[in-house]
Design a protein around this motif. Structure first.
Motif, PDB file in Angstrom:
ATOM      1  N   PHE A  40      56.138  26.829  -0.907  1.00  0.00           N
ATOM      2  CA  PHE A  40      57.156  26.797   0.144  1.00  0.00           C
ATOM      3  C   PHE A  40      57.884  25.453   0.149  1.00  0.00           C
ATOM      4  CE2 PHE A  40      54.755  30.405   1.777  1.00  0.00           C
ATOM      5  CZ  PHE A  40      55.766  31.227   2.259  1.00  0.00           C
ATOM      6  N   ASN A  60      58.322  23.557  -2.479  1.00  0.00           N
ATOM      7  CA  ASN A  60      59.167  23.547  -3.678  1.00  0.00           C
ATOM      8  C   ASN A  60      60.253  24.612  -3.640  1.00  0.00           C
ATOM      9  OD1 ASN A  60      57.583  21.496  -4.689  1.00  0.00           O
ATOM     10  ND2 ASN A  60      56.277  22.868  -5.894  1.00  0.00           N
ATOM     11  N   LYS A  61      60.274  25.407  -2.570  1.00  0.00           N
ATOM     12  CA  LYS A  61      61.266  26.464  -2.359  1.00  0.00           C
ATOM     13  C   LYS A  61      61.167  27.582  -3.392  1.00  0.00           C
ATOM     14  CE  LYS A  61      64.467  23.425   0.062  1.00  0.00           C
ATOM     15  NZ  LYS A  61      65.837  22.886   0.155  1.00  0.00           N
ATOM     16  N   ASP A  62      59.965  27.747  -3.986  1.00  0.00           N
ATOM     17  CA  ASP A  62      59.721  28.911  -4.839  1.00  0.00           C
ATOM     18  C   ASP A  62      59.446  30.140  -3.971  1.00  0.00           C
ATOM     19  OD1 ASP A  62      59.969  27.571  -7.290  1.00  0.00           O
ATOM     20  OD2 ASP A  62      57.937  26.791  -7.119  1.00  0.00           O
ATOM     21  N   LYS A  85      60.061  31.877  -0.023  1.00  0.00           N
ATOM     22  CA  LYS A  85      60.929  31.811   1.153  1.00  0.00           C
ATOM     23  C   LYS A  85      60.501  32.886   2.148  1.00  0.00           C
ATOM     24  CE  LYS A  85      65.755  32.251   2.596  1.00  0.00           C
ATOM     25  NZ  LYS A  85      67.145  32.555   2.143  1.00  0.00           N
ATOM     26  N   LYS A 113      54.034  26.173   5.997  1.00  0.00           N
ATOM     27  CA  LYS A 113      55.265  25.460   5.641  1.00  0.00           C
ATOM     28  C   LYS A 113      54.974  24.296   4.695  1.00  0.00           C
ATOM     29  CE  LYS A 113      55.224  22.166   9.496  1.00  0.00           C
ATOM     30  NZ  LYS A 113      55.998  21.611  10.634  1.00  0.00           N
TER      31      LYS A 113
END
Length: 464
Positions: free
Chosen positions: A154, A156-158, A160, A149
């Motif tokens: 993860f 940077n939300k690139d 998921k 996590k």
């Protein structure tokens, strides 16, 4: 309290003179207000910039040092890995909220099928870079993590996680997170096992703990290399990744409880590890990005300090000179009062009350005017500094273009803060009232003491 009544009478009798005095004090208060207000706004902007970058500090390889060694012909193959013991010691510091350990590695194709780019350009490029000997290029990036996590993509939300569970510090057996396209290509699902082969042809079995989906893309020419395709990145627990890397921890990231703890954390952490002694590792708190953000406003903050210092010194001297000349004109008045038995202390108090009445009026007006004036001044100064920094940046880029080969080009750039919100906070009001009052007190007392050392007879004799 007769001296207070006399002070009011004197002010009313000499309204034009006291109006000019109030104007001077108003200007002094204005400059002090503007200086302190800009300082306060700059401090808040610096805190905001640090919070924008986050409270993460990384212990990473110093690429600049490696490039210098390479240019000097030194071998860079024997860089020591980070010690897990040292990382754990640093993680136990009071400033640390959570931490991450990274082990970088690569794996061969083996029995797995890597994801390839579907574009024609990448196919042509792939043919161009095929090896002619029997050596095999790695096909997969293996990234070992302590907590998935906290992994950069993860965060940077690139990436998921769409199935399964994340990798945690409790995972002791080889576990992996694989990308959706890779899972479909190799018909893998959560709970299955697969084998990765390292450069020494040693195979390690991994259990699929989760499947993630990535939104990352790369240039078509880079995607021609299988290892560069985002879907060919396999995230595993860091212990299992050691067989695919240099055998140790590559970097560590520490998330702090507060961005303002960064300096104290680095100072303490440097004492707990020898990794940065030779210069091959460094603590990185995104200092380059921080400088990009705060460069112009930092200059503005420094200039505002100069404004306050000059105003205090010059304003105090000018005010003191005016008070001295004013008191010299009132020798006869002082001589009469002293002859009638008035004490020197009360005469000084009368002068102080006159100054304080005028100063309170000037202070009140400056409170309403200083905010908009300070904002206008700060906007002009920030814009001016941004223009200067752009010109310097362009000059540096043109002069150092020949040295840019090999440097990292994917580093994120930040636009400098181009506006600071100037407002008169309670702390600013306290500082200005304190320093302004002290300036007026000294500017009144010193001339008064100089004149009142004379006797009444001497005051009458010198009244002309």
């Amino acid at each position: 309290m007769d001296f207070i009544r006399r002070a009011w009478i004197s002010i009313w009798a000499k309204k034009p003179k006291h109006f000019l005095l109030m104007l001077l004090i108003f200007i002094i208060f204005m400059f002090i207000f503007i200086g302190f207000a800009i300082q306060d706004a700059t401090t808040k902007s610096l805190d905001s910039a640090r919070k924008q970058l986050g409270a993460d500090v990384s212990l990473v390889v110093n690429q600049k040092k490696l490039m210098e060694d390479a240019q000097n012909g030194k071998s860079i193959d024997s860089i020591p890995s980070l010690s897990e013991e040292d990382v754990q010691k640093i993680a136990n510091l009071k400033q640390v909220k959570e931490y991450q350990m990274i082990v970088d590695g690569a794996a061969m194709k083996g029995d797995l099928t890597p994801v390839k780019s579907s574009s024609k350009n990448s196919s042509d490029s792939s043919t161009m870079f095929e090896t002619t000997d029997s050596s095999e290029m790695p096909s997969f990036v293996v990234e070992g993590v302590r907590e998935s996590k906290l992994e950069t993509d993860f965060v940077n939300k690139d990436n998921k996680l769409i199935e399964g569970e994340p990798i945690t510090a409790k995972d002791t057996e080889p576990s992996a997170l694989i990308e959706k396209s890779f899972a479909e290509k190799n018909k893998l699902k959560v709970g299955d096992t697969f084998k990765l082969k390292n450069e020494k042809n040693k195979e390690v079995s991994f259990k699929v703990k989760g499947i993630y989906e990535t939104s990352k893309t790369v240039d078509s020419q880079l995607a021609a290399f299988e290892i560069m395709h985002p879907s060919n990145k396999i995230i595993v627990n860091y212990k299992a990744a050691e067989a695919f890397g240099s055998g140790g921890i590559t970097s560590a990231t520490f998330s702090l409880k507060d961005p303002n703890m960064i300096n104290s954390f680095i100072s303490e952490a440097q004492k707990l590890t020898t990794a940065d002694d030779d210069g091959y590792y460094k603590f990185d708190a995104k200092d380059d990005a921080y400088e990009q953000l705060i460069g112009p406003i930092q200059q503005v903050g420094s200039f505002s300090s100069v404004i306050v210092a000059i105003t205090m010194i010059a304003g105090g001297l000018i005010l003191g000179l005016i008070v001295l000349l004013s008191i010299r004109e009132r020798k006869f008045e002082m001589g009469v009062l002293m002859s009638l038995g008035e004490s020197k202390a009360k005469i000084i108090c009368q002068f102080l009350v006159e100054m304080l009445i005028v100063a309170v009026l000037a202070f009140t007006i400056s409170v309403f005017v200083a905010g908009p004036a300070g904002q206008a001044v700060s906007d002009y100064m920030v814009d001016n500094q941004i223009e200067k920094s752009k010109e310097e940046k362009q000059s540096n880029q043109s002069s150092s273009m020949s040295f840019s080969i090999g440097e990292e080009t994917t580093q994120k750039t930040y636009e400098p803060i181009d506006k600071i919100d100037v407002e008169l906070s309670s702390s600013v009001l306290q500082k200005v009232s304190l320093l302004g009052g002290l300036t007026i007190l000294l500017a009144t007392l010193i001339p008064s003491l100089f004149i009142l050392r004379l006797k009444p007879k001497m005051l009458f004799a010198q009244k002309d």
